[in-house]
Enzyme design. Structure first.
Site, PDB file in Angstrom:
ATOM      1  CE  LYS A 235      84.917  36.489  57.500  1.00 51.99           C
ATOM      2  NZ  LYS A 235      84.188  37.686  57.650  1.00 51.99           N
ATOM      3  CB  CYS A 291      81.429  36.552  62.022  1.00 53.71           C
ATOM      4  SG  CYS A 291      80.565  37.191  60.597  1.00 53.71           S
TER       5      CYS A 291
HETATM    6  C1  UDX Z   1      76.964  37.190  55.683  1.00 54.76           C
HETATM    7  C2  UDX Z   1      77.654  36.141  54.912  1.00 54.76           C
HETATM    8  O1  UDX Z   1      77.604  36.273  53.678  1.00 54.76           O
HETATM    9  C3  UDX Z   1      78.196  35.077  55.750  1.00 54.76           C
HETATM   10  O2  UDX Z   1      78.843  34.107  55.005  1.00 54.76           O
HETATM   11  C4  UDX Z   1      79.158  35.775  56.640  1.00 54.76           C
HETATM   12  O3  UDX Z   1      79.850  34.874  57.419  1.00 54.76           O
HETATM   13  C5  UDX Z   1      78.402  36.730  57.525  1.00 54.76           C
HETATM   14  O4  UDX Z   1      77.782  37.643  56.738  1.00 54.76           O
HETATM   15  P1  UDX Z   1      74.687  37.799  56.608  1.00 54.76           P
HETATM   16  O5  UDX Z   1      74.791  39.042  55.798  1.00 54.76           O
HETATM   17  O6  UDX Z   1      74.802  37.881  58.068  1.00 54.76           O
HETATM   18  O7  UDX Z   1      75.789  36.758  56.081  1.00 54.76           O
HETATM   19  O8  UDX Z   1      73.446  36.922  56.159  1.00 54.76           O
HETATM   20  P2  UDX Z   1      71.927  37.099  56.476  1.00 54.76           P
HETATM   21  O9  UDX Z   1      71.708  38.296  57.316  1.00 54.76           O
HETATM   22  O10 UDX Z   1      71.466  35.756  56.876  1.00 54.76           O
HETATM   23  O11 UDX Z   1      71.322  37.449  55.042  1.00 54.76           O
HETATM   24  C6  UDX Z   1      71.313  36.620  53.935  1.00 54.76           C
HETATM   25  C7  UDX Z   1      70.295  37.156  52.928  1.00 54.76           C
HETATM   26  O12 UDX Z   1      70.331  36.349  51.766  1.00 54.76           O
HETATM   27  C8  UDX Z   1      68.866  37.163  53.438  1.00 54.76           C
HETATM   28  O13 UDX Z   1      68.290  38.421  53.212  1.00 54.76           O
HETATM   29  C9  UDX Z   1      68.181  36.084  52.613  1.00 54.76           C
HETATM   30  O14 UDX Z   1      66.812  36.366  52.368  1.00 54.76           O
HETATM   31  C10 UDX Z   1      69.002  36.119  51.334  1.00 54.76           C
HETATM   32  N1  UDX Z   1      68.980  34.873  50.544  1.00 54.76           N
HETATM   33  C11 UDX Z   1      69.239  33.693  51.132  1.00 54.76           C
HETATM   34  C12 UDX Z   1      68.736  34.939  49.181  1.00 54.76           C
HETATM   35  O15 UDX Z   1      68.499  36.007  48.627  1.00 54.76           O
HETATM   36  N2  UDX Z   1      68.762  33.790  48.453  1.00 54.76           N
HETATM   37  C13 UDX Z   1      68.999  32.569  49.007  1.00 54.76           C
HETATM   38  O16 UDX Z   1      68.998  31.556  48.312  1.00 54.76           O
HETATM   39  C14 UDX Z   1      69.242  32.514  50.395  1.00 54.76           C
HETATM   40  C1  UDX Z   2      83.509  40.214  63.328  1.00 58.25           C
HETATM   41  C2  UDX Z   2      84.858  40.698  62.783  1.00 58.25           C
HETATM   42  O1  UDX Z   2      85.400  41.691  63.648  1.00 58.25           O
HETATM   43  C3  UDX Z   2      84.710  41.217  61.379  1.00 58.25           C
HETATM   44  O2  UDX Z   2      85.967  41.602  60.860  1.00 58.25           O
HETATM   45  C4  UDX Z   2      84.126  40.078  60.555  1.00 58.25           C
HETATM   46  O3  UDX Z   2      84.082  40.333  59.233  1.00 58.25           O
HETATM   47  C5  UDX Z   2      82.770  39.700  61.098  1.00 58.25           C
HETATM   48  O4  UDX Z   2      82.956  39.258  62.451  1.00 58.25           O
HETATM   49  P1  UDX Z   2      81.364  41.303  64.406  1.00 58.25           P
HETATM   50  O5  UDX Z   2      80.960  39.898  64.690  1.00 58.25           O
HETATM   51  O6  UDX Z   2      80.382  42.234  63.792  1.00 58.25           O
HETATM   52  O7  UDX Z   2      82.659  41.333  63.473  1.00 58.25           O
HETATM   53  O8  UDX Z   2      81.789  41.965  65.788  1.00 58.25           O
HETATM   54  P2  UDX Z   2      83.113  42.199  66.623  1.00 58.25           P
HETATM   55  O9  UDX Z   2      83.220  43.640  66.908  1.00 58.25           O
HETATM   56  O10 UDX Z   2      84.284  41.548  66.015  1.00 58.25           O
HETATM   57  O11 UDX Z   2      82.745  41.459  67.999  1.00 58.25           O
HETATM   58  C6  UDX Z   2      82.508  40.067  68.053  1.00 58.25           C
HETATM   59  C7  UDX Z   2      82.281  39.631  69.468  1.00 58.25           C
HETATM   60  O12 UDX Z   2      83.464  39.745  70.250  1.00 58.25           O
HETATM   61  C8  UDX Z   2      81.205  40.439  70.210  1.00 58.25           C
HETATM   62  O13 UDX Z   2      80.403  39.552  70.961  1.00 58.25           O
HETATM   63  C9  UDX Z   2      82.004  41.340  71.124  1.00 58.25           C
HETATM   64  O14 UDX Z   2      81.306  41.697  72.288  1.00 58.25           O
HETATM   65  C10 UDX Z   2      83.196  40.452  71.451  1.00 58.25           C
HETATM   66  N1  UDX Z   2      84.402  41.214  71.821  1.00 58.25           N
HETATM   67  C11 UDX Z   2      85.003  42.028  70.908  1.00 58.25           C
HETATM   68  C12 UDX Z   2      84.949  41.062  73.103  1.00 58.25           C
HETATM   69  O15 UDX Z   2      84.422  40.313  73.941  1.00 58.25           O
HETATM   70  N2  UDX Z   2      86.096  41.754  73.402  1.00 58.25           N
HETATM   71  C13 UDX Z   2      86.728  42.561  72.510  1.00 58.25           C
HETATM   72  O16 UDX Z   2      87.764  43.141  72.869  1.00 58.25           O
HETATM   73  C14 UDX Z   2      86.155  42.708  71.225  1.00 58.25           C
END
Ligand code: UDX
Ligand code: UDX
Length: 482
Positions: A235, A291
């Site tokens: 990852k 991410c």
């Molecule tokens: C996810 C991941 O799991 C992270 O590690 C990855 O890198 C990016 O995607 P994301 O889905 O973006 O994170 O997280 P977020 O949108 O912050 O949501 C987390 C949820 O967990 C929230 O709805 C929060 O309320 C919930 N939560 C948090 C619980 O239910 N229990 C807790 O103890 C803490």
């Molecule tokens: C990323 C990974 O792609 C996904 O596999 C992982 O699990 C979560 O993180 P995400 O963050 O949703 O996904 O978006 P992504 O489409 O990867 O873009 C990330 C950033 O890179 C954005 O700010 C985007 O604008 C930028 N980007 C992407 C560029 O500047 N140029 C590119 O060619 C592609």
């Protein structure tokens, strides 16, 4: 199969809804009661294309439920996904306290039935074993605190509690997360237990066999089965590679700027080499989101912990930090002093088709422009509608609800996010409304010739500017018109 997803953020909710769509019985648990109430009413707390409809359908068929009660979810699931956030700490390491809390909670409610506990959250390498220990400790604590109740509920010894931990990283991109779930390039499963791996293969069978894929005729989705640490590293390595690839093309863009080449042509020319590939070669104002920044920082931190300086990754980060302010430099070259100027941001989110503002380059631009004394206005299609993420927009930004309002009296606009609708705007009309019709195209998304024809001075990233900066001012345009 019976599934419980703990944490209904971008990853958890999409995973839960898609597994329910695939016919599994899913309970999603979240400790945010307001969010759960919203989802119980059939509304998605995040904007993700196709998600709300899928949620509603799965709820109607009885395959998807929501609760705040972890005990209910743990009792229900044969497979328990941990999908809570792992945000970055100031040091760069991941904040794993939510994963820890959930693991402890699972241990407190675990019964005798065998369960597979899946780390979906991006967690530091080695977290699989750590989660296992936390669960076992919580089970032991429970037994010590209440031996009679525990023996009724559990086997006599904590070691008899039957569960395995699997690392199953997500590769979903926000904005296409539903499609990415049903059309993955691969599924990665890490565990030392064959039973757990078999269980996960069965869970994902409809996806592996492409039952819901855009192209069902493709061969089955490759499944990489490996150990826990390798899955966790896959990852981080994938995100670090993609982020580095973007920093690489941004570095080439900066060289193109100096030698007069066009990075969009260069990217096409190198991307056709199948060893390089054309994806993630779009130069611009840098990568952001929830991410890439946190995962690259966490990998650098892990390397550091083990006595290795990840120089390449550190450089990818520093190239990106500089790139995120490049639009301001370009503005200064076009407009001179920025103090007192009005700058419009076209787009705020870190990428299109999401309402996510986490670590978007817009935040750096807003801070820097404000510091230099410019007034910042912004328009983002997602905030023109009602949206939860609205609170994430900094106070000093004046939000506008139409591109026309944004353009009014601006001295320049910066295209921050490549929302598709930005290609179809009436730029001639926008130019008329602006004080100085300068556009910094932060994503190389617009056609320079069309922008010049609309009256703009066009500045891209790593490609030649187009038009005449002097002719872009309103007074000169009026003189020419007269
Ligand atoms: C996810 C991941 O799991 C992270 O590690 C990855 O890198 C990016 O995607 P994301 O889905 O973006 O994170 O997280 P977020 O949108 O912050 O949501 C987390 C949820 O967990 C929230 O709805 C929060 O309320 C919930 N939560 C948090 C619980 O239910 N229990 C807790 O103890 C803490
Ligand atoms: C990323 C990974 O792609 C996904 O596999 C992982 O699990 C979560 O993180 P995400 O963050 O949703 O996904 O978006 P992504 O489409 O990867 O873009 C990330 C950033 O890179 C954005 O700010 C985007 O604008 C930028 N980007 C992407 C560029 O500047 N140029 C590119 O060619 C592609």
């Amino acid at each position: 199969m019976k599934v419980c997803v703990i944490g209904t953020g971008y990853v958890g909710l999409v995973t839960g809804a898609c597994l329910a769509h695939a016919g599994h019985q899913v309970i999603c648990v979240d400790n945010n009661a307001a969010k759960v109430a919203m989802m119980q009413a059939g509304k998605s707390p995040i904007y993700e294309p196709g998600l709300a409809e899928m949620m509603q359908n799965a709820m109607q068929t009885g395959c998807l439920q929501f609760t705040t009660d972890l005990a209910v979810g743990v009792e229900h699931g044969d497979v328990l996904f941990i999908a809570v956030g792992t945000p970055p700490l100031p040091t760069g390491e991941s904040d794993t306290r939510y994963v820890e809390a959930v693991a402890r909670g699972i241990g407190q409610h675990l019964g005798n039935r065998y369960k597979v506990i899946v780390n979906k959250s991006t967690v530091p390498i080695g977290s699989g074993d750590w989660v296992r220990r936390i669960i076992l400790d919580a089970v032991a604590e429970r037994q010590e605190a209440n031996p009679e109740a525990s023996t009724a509920q559990l086997s006599t010894k904590s070691t008899a509690v039957k569960f395995d931990v699997v690392s199953n990283p997500e590769f979903l991109r926000e904005g296409s997360a539903v499609s990415d779930t049903f059309n993955p390039d691969r599924i990665v499963l890490g565990s030392s237990s064959q039973k757990a791996l078999d269980c996960m293969q069965a869970l994902y069978a409809p996806i592996i066999c492409r039952v819901f894929a855009e192209n069902p005729d493709l061969p089955p989705v490759p499944v990489v089965t490996t150990d826990l640490s390798s899955a966790e590293t896959i990852k981080y390595a994938a995100n670090a590679f993609l982020a580095t690839k973007i920093s690489f093309i941004n570095e080439i863009a900066n060289i193109c700027d100096r030698v007069g080449a066009d990075v969009t042509q260069v990217a096409q020319g190198i991307g056709l080499d199948s060893r390089i590939g054309s994806k993630f070669l779009q130069a611009g104002i840098g990568w952001g989101g929830s991410c890439f920044p946190k995962d690259v920082a966490a990998l650098v931190h892990t390397a550091d912990d083990y006595g290795y300086e990840a120089e390449l990754l550190k450089t990818a980060v520093s190239v990106n930090s500089r790139q995120r302010l490049l639009a301001v430099e370009k503005l200064q070259q076009a407009l001179g002093i920025l103090k007192g100027k009005t700058i419009g941001l076209l787009g705020l989110t870190f990428k299109p088709d999401t309402d996510d503002m986490r670590d978007t380059p817009a935040l750096d631009l807003i801070t820097q422009l404000s510091r230099l004394g410019a007034k910042v206005k912004a328009y983002d299609p997602i905030y023109a509608e009602d949206s939860q993420g609205f609170q994430a927009v900094p106070d000093q930004v004046i939000l506008k609800t139409t591109p026309e309002d944004l353009a009014e009296d601006c001295d320049a606009i910066i295209l921050v996010t490549d929302w598709q609708q930005f290609r179809g705007l009436n730029y001639a009309d926008l130019a008329q409304r602006m004080n100085i019709a300068v556009v910094i195209d932060g994503r190389n998304y617009l056609n320079p010739d069309e922008m010049v024809a609309a009256g703009f001075y066009y500045v891209g990233i790593g490609r030649p500017s187009a038009g005449n900066p002097t002719a872009a001012s309103r007074s000169l345009r009026q003189q020419i018109a007269a």
